[in-house]
Design a protein around this motif. Sequence first.
Motif, short mmCIF file in Angstrom:
data_model
loop_
_atom_site.label_atom_id
_atom_site.label_comp_id
_atom_site.label_asym_id
_atom_site.label_seq_id
_atom_site.Cartn_x
_atom_site.Cartn_y
_atom_site.Cartn_z
N TYR A 17 -9.12 2.04 0.42
CA TYR A 17 -8.76 2.13 1.83
C TYR A 17 -7.24 2.19 2.02
O TYR A 17 -6.48 1.66 1.21
CB TYR A 17 -9.36 0.95 2.60
CG TYR A 17 -10.84 0.78 2.33
CD1 TYR A 17 -11.76 1.71 2.79
CD2 TYR A 17 -11.32 -0.29 1.57
CE1 TYR A 17 -13.11 1.59 2.52
CE2 TYR A 17 -12.67 -0.43 1.29
CZ TYR A 17 -13.57 0.52 1.77
OH TYR A 17 -14.91 0.40 1.49
N THR A 18 -6.84 2.80 3.13
CA THR A 18 -5.42 2.88 3.46
C THR A 18 -4.96 1.57 4.08
O THR A 18 -5.74 0.64 4.27
CB THR A 18 -5.17 4.02 4.46
OG1 THR A 18 -5.71 3.64 5.74
CG2 THR A 18 -5.80 5.32 4.00
N ASP A 19 -3.69 1.52 4.42
CA ASP A 19 -3.13 0.33 5.06
C ASP A 19 -3.27 0.36 6.57
O ASP A 19 -2.71 -0.49 7.27
CB ASP A 19 -1.64 0.18 4.68
CG ASP A 19 -1.46 -0.22 3.22
OD1 ASP A 19 -2.36 -0.89 2.69
OD2 ASP A 19 -0.45 0.17 2.62
N LYS A 20 -4.00 1.31 7.09
CA LYS A 20 -4.23 1.39 8.54
C LYS A 20 -5.19 0.28 8.96
O LYS A 20 -6.31 0.19 8.44
CB LYS A 20 -4.79 2.75 8.93
CG LYS A 20 -5.03 2.90 10.43
CD LYS A 20 -5.59 4.28 10.76
CE LYS A 20 -5.87 4.42 12.25
NZ LYS A 20 -6.43 5.76 12.59
N GLN A 69 -12.28 -2.77 -4.27
CA GLN A 69 -12.47 -2.39 -2.87
C GLN A 69 -12.48 -3.60 -1.94
O GLN A 69 -12.29 -3.44 -0.72
CB GLN A 69 -13.76 -1.57 -2.67
CG GLN A 69 -15.04 -2.22 -3.16
CD GLN A 69 -15.39 -1.77 -4.56
OE1 GLN A 69 -14.52 -1.71 -5.43
NE2 GLN A 69 -16.65 -1.46 -4.80
N SER A 72 -8.74 -3.85 -1.16
CA SER A 72 -8.04 -2.57 -1.05
C SER A 72 -7.50 -2.35 0.36
O SER A 72 -8.20 -2.54 1.36
CB SER A 72 -8.99 -1.43 -1.41
OG SER A 72 -8.41 -0.18 -1.15
N GLY A 73 -6.24 -1.94 0.46
CA GLY A 73 -5.65 -1.56 1.73
C GLY A 73 -5.81 -2.61 2.81
O GLY A 73 -5.69 -3.80 2.56
N TYR A 164 -10.32 2.56 6.45
CA TYR A 164 -10.04 3.99 6.54
C TYR A 164 -9.87 4.57 5.14
O TYR A 164 -9.08 4.04 4.34
CB TYR A 164 -8.80 4.24 7.40
CG TYR A 164 -9.05 3.95 8.86
CD1 TYR A 164 -9.67 4.91 9.66
CD2 TYR A 164 -8.69 2.73 9.41
CE1 TYR A 164 -9.93 4.64 11.01
CE2 TYR A 164 -8.95 2.46 10.76
CZ TYR A 164 -9.57 3.41 11.55
OH TYR A 164 -9.83 3.15 12.88
N ALA A 166 -8.91 6.18 1.71
CA ALA A 166 -7.60 6.50 1.12
C ALA A 166 -7.65 7.78 0.30
O ALA A 166 -6.61 8.33 -0.06
CB ALA A 166 -7.12 5.35 0.25
N ALA A 167 -8.85 8.23 -0.03
CA ALA A 167 -8.97 9.42 -0.88
C ALA A 167 -10.32 10.08 -0.62
O ALA A 167 -11.19 9.51 0.02
CB ALA A 167 -8.84 9.04 -2.35
#
Length: 258
Positions: A17-20, A69, A72-73, A164, A166-167
């Motif tokens: 996941y992103t940092d959003k 996960q 993650s982020g 969200y 990430a890839a």
Amino acid sequence: MTAIDTYFATRATVRAYTDKEIDRNLLINLIELASHAPTTGNMQLYSVIVSSTRQEREAISPAHFNQPQVTSGAGVVLTFCVDINRFCKWCSINDAEAGFDNMQALMYGVLDCSMFAQQFNTLAEMHGLGCCYLGTTLFNAPLISEVLCLPDRVIPLITLTVGYPAASTVISDRLPVKGIIHDGLYHDYSGDDIRELYAEKEALPENIGFVRENGKNTLAQVYAEVRYPRGMNEEFSAVLNNYLDKVLFKADPIKRDE
């Protein structure tokens, strides 16, 4: 194929996941919408624990074998629980005796909780989020219960990581639909049926590599002897049985004067 058809045909598990940040109002709205999933007798025998801060996610991570996960982020970890506690307390303060310390009641909760979690998963993905079901919740239910301070009659069943993506993700293979449909009566599978149904899965390059990496001759051997061997199944079954005895089947009764 409609847009909805495409979504279901191409959905995939997201493990990074992103940092959003996930907006809190969006998360609450998705949970509320998911609560309209079918439920046994309209009892809603479930609760969800939201682990959103880095500290909360790191605390729960060891119970899930530190799968990346989980932390993650800026994702969140949702632990969906069978919650018989709330219902029994409602009965108690209304002078009703709830006979819910048994396997049938547990199955009510398992059904309710599963439908709730899957409806959340679908809604979250339709709002641009990615999800990953963790297969470790029932392996370490006692530890998860301790970390999340779950009382008797509240049993962790399903864990979803959400965030969200990430890839890009890879769509998992599935058996041909003809292999899971039985018209009228159950048609048991012949050896030829099994070979035909699993041929495509066994021929995938990643699965051929999976067999080779594990020093096995067939994909079935990898699943049955490496990923989910008898010894592990029996060990975790004993842990889970003891835990269920303690928190549900033989738990202290709820006093009516609480």
